[in-house]
Design an enzyme around this catalytic site. Structure first.
Site, mmCIF file in Angstrom:
data_model
loop_
_atom_site.group_PDB
_atom_site.id
_atom_site.type_symbol
_atom_site.label_atom_id
_atom_site.label_comp_id
_atom_site.label_asym_id
_atom_site.label_seq_id
_atom_site.Cartn_x
_atom_site.Cartn_y
_atom_site.Cartn_z
ATOM 1 N N HIS A 1 6.580 -56.300 12.840
ATOM 2 C CA HIS A 1 7.367 -55.191 12.295
ATOM 3 C C HIS A 1 8.207 -54.620 13.444
ATOM 4 C CE1 HIS A 1 7.919 -51.040 10.778
ATOM 5 N NE2 HIS A 1 7.607 -51.493 9.582
ATOM 6 N N ASP B 1 -1.749 -54.320 16.075
ATOM 7 C CA ASP B 1 -1.160 -53.421 15.086
ATOM 8 C C ASP B 1 -1.945 -53.602 13.785
ATOM 9 O OD1 ASP B 1 0.276 -52.170 13.124
ATOM 10 O OD2 ASP B 1 2.172 -53.207 13.517
ATOM 11 N N GLN C 1 -1.431 -52.721 8.511
ATOM 12 C CA GLN C 1 -1.598 -53.372 7.211
ATOM 13 C C GLN C 1 -3.015 -53.902 7.003
ATOM 14 O OE1 GLN C 1 0.601 -53.326 4.853
ATOM 15 N NE2 GLN C 1 2.365 -52.609 6.003
ATOM 16 N N LYS D 1 -1.161 -45.726 5.094
ATOM 17 C CA LYS D 1 -1.262 -47.041 4.446
ATOM 18 C C LYS D 1 -2.682 -47.324 3.981
ATOM 19 C CE LYS D 1 2.619 -48.985 6.905
ATOM 20 N NZ LYS D 1 3.875 -49.046 6.134
ATOM 21 N N CYS E 1 11.722 -54.009 7.547
ATOM 22 C CA CYS E 1 11.650 -53.685 8.973
ATOM 23 C C CYS E 1 11.172 -54.871 9.793
ATOM 24 C CB CYS E 1 10.748 -52.481 9.233
ATOM 25 S SG CYS E 1 11.482 -50.958 8.694
#
Lengths: 157, 430
Positions: free
Chosen positions: B147, B224, B227, B250, B388
């Site tokens: 991202h 990261d 998600q 999220k 993104c």
């Protein structure tokens, strides 16, 4: 399917999106400009051949959604042979049509085939898809040559 | 919280194929959906079908109530006052930190830094750890599926330090090429920054393996997890990563709050990110003594209600039996994959073997933006565009995709509504 969707994706719009007119690179254009809509990746390059203030030829290339492609295609068919000032004045009328809708018949006056875009005002998020070609035209005619973008901010994740 | 496991592929049961229909039945989807008032909304007179959880998830009543209760009953500035409300607020805020610690199975609560979200966490690591440890001609390694938030902060750092940003490639299914990955980790690699789950492709990356490769060459690893956290059980100690970042919104929590996990010894020696109140021990015009982690990195009055909301979101997820949730999400994803694959002219983008709740696709002759508009009028909310991840779009040679992403509340019926909407798209365009 809703009537708003039918109004948005009129047959003329689908036809121009599928088979865009004047979809080519002009040899020896007098002005060109590039337009970009980062929200959905619409991208087009506009080529204009001006002779004594008259748009002798106009064409575009690029990739984008049906609305942006159809709008660019319809624009090129309407502008051929028009004076530069007439083209910019037409942008004003088209802008009103795109943002306010037909308002009875008021905003349909003098827009010709561009009347096919009369359903867009009910989809505010799609207005900039339709105006991209026109903003690019203004840049080309005003000779700034800069790449224009519909967005100044980023659209996240 | 029980049975903390690693966030690896096998914990989701994706590879072993043992998850059967009975497990799904254990998951009471009606009860889960009842927790989300917004799912009862109608759009254009149609029942809302929310398939955009990878952009932001919806919020359960428990999160909304916890934030409201905090503001109604506990609000005062944390870590400062001696009065009763200040004590309640501090307790609520620090309580959320402990919840986040347990959620990630971090060793210590002081390894949990509250930030605005994953983006801020990555910027913090880049500008604090990165600025200190990445020098001229050093390298930072990312992947082709990141991202923008896990690209741009590293670009900025590399520019500042005259360092080099390298990119590990993927195959056409959207999986990392691990041999290539390993070759790219060299003597100069100071940091590897990789997503746990791709927001576009749904690919679940083999983090533990990546960490082993990086650590073998002395590089630190930032994961990261934005998600990943709504779908996988995360155990940062089992993963072995140095930093793990995620956003509350999220994973059924509020926006404006997220977490940076960093191993104690790294946070200790990292310089502060921002200066201000709360991050200091003493200030004079001659010299300021910084506070200890995590406070060293939390300048200013923090997002207290947000942290409390995040804590409630963690409670919500803990209240769902994880194996049953994973089985439910896997089943809906498999159903969605099957149904979408049967749509004429449709191509799924991202077909990794290990995959979580994302269905990206392109449809012949129709731009994703048009798909999004038509589905919207049917009440079906999806995301369209580059998500993104413009470099990933270039790699895949597509300008954009349509993306349906799933949350705990999505069902087969939602997939059916999506496919019915796509029938309308095809009727108009094909």
């Amino acid at each position: 399917m809703s009537s708003e969707l039918r109004d948005l994706y009129q047959e003329v719009v689908i036809d121009h999106a599928r088979h865009p007119r004047n979809f080519l690179k002009l040899e020896n254009p007098t002005c060109t400009a590039e337009g970009f809509n980062p929200l959905c990746g619409d991208q087009l390059t506009l080529y204009v051949k001006l002779a004594e203030g008259v748009i002798e030829d106009i064409a575009f290339q690029g990739d984008g959604c049906a609305i942006s492609k159809a709008s660019a295609s319809l624009m090129t068919t309407e502008l051929k042979g028009k004076k530069q000032e007439e083209a910019l004045a037409l942008f004003g009328r088209v802008h009103a049509l795109l943002t306010e809708g037909p308002k009875g018949e008021e905003n349909l006056e003098g827009v010709g085939k561009l009347a096919a875009l009369s359903g867009i005002w009910e989809f505010p998020l799609r207005v900039k898809c339709a105006t991209l070609a026109w903003h690019t035209l203004r840049n080309a005619l005003e000779g700034t040559g800069a790449r224009i973008s519909t967005e100044l901010n980023n659209h996240g994740s | 919280m029980t049975g903390v496991q690693t966030g690896s592929v096998t914990s989701l049961g994706l590879a072993d194929g043992q998850v059967g229909g009975n497990d799904v039945a254990d998951f009471n989807i009606e009860r889960v959906c009842q927790n989300f008032p917004i799912l009862r909304e109608k759009v254009y007179g149609k029942q809302l079908v929310y398939l955009d959880s990878a952009a932001t998830s919806q919020k359960p009543q428990g999160v909304i109530d916890a934030m409201s209760r905090f503001l109604l009953k506990k609000n005062a500035n944390v870590h400062r006052g001696v009065h009763h409300l200040a004590e309640r607020a501090t307790e609520a805020y620090e309580g959320a930190r402990v919840k986040a610690q347990r959620f990630l199975n971090a060793e210590h609560a002081n390894e949990i830094v509250f930030v605005r979200g994953a983006t801020e966490a990555i910027n913090l690591v880049a500008q604090s750890y990165g600025k200190k440890h990445v020098g001229e001609e050093d390298e930072v390694l990312i992947t082709a599926m990141e991202h923008h938030s896990n690209i741009v902060p590293w670009q900025m750092l590399c520019e500042q330090k005259n360092a080099r940003l390298r990119v590990a490639p993927i195959n056409d299914n959207g999986e990392l090429l691990l041999d290539e990955f390993e070759r790219l980790i060299g003597r100069k690699t100071k940091l590897v920054a990789v997503t746990h789950v791709s927001n576009v492709l749904g690919t679940i990356n083999p983090i533990r393996h990546i960490v082993e490769m990086a650590h073998a060459r002395g590089a630190r690893v930032l994961v990261d997890g934005a998600q990943a956290v709504p779908h996988l059980k995360i155990d940062v100690q089992a993963l072995g990563c140095d930093f793990y970042v995620f956003s509350g919104h999220k994973m059924y929590g509020p926006t404006g709050i997220g977490v940076l996990y960093g191993r104690s010894e790294l946070l200790e020696e990292m310089p502060p990110y921002q200066g201000g109140g709360d991050m200091i021990l003493s200030v004079s015009f001659e010299k300021t003594v910084y506070n200890v982690p995590p406070y060293k990195f939390e300048a200013g009055t923090p997002n207290m209600a947000g942290a409390v909301g995040l804590g409630a979101a963690i409670d919500f997820l803990a209240g769902l039996e994880h194996e049953a949730l994973a089985a439910h999400e896997k089943e809906v994803l498999a159903y969605g994959t099957r149904m979408l694959s049967a749509v004429p002219g449709l191509r799924l983008v991202g077909t990794a073997h290990a995959k979580a709740s994302v269905l990206s696709f392109v449809l012949d002759g129709v731009h994703p933006h048009d798909i999004g508009t038509i589905l919207d009028r049917e009440g079906v909310a999806i995301r369209t565009g580059h998500h993104c991840a413009q470099p990933l779009m270039s790699r895949l040679d597509i300008p954009a995709t349509a993306r349906a992403s799933l949350g705990c509340y999505n069902t087969r019926q939602d997939i059916d509504a999506l496919v019915a909407g796509l029938d309308q798209v095809r009727e108009l365009f094909q």
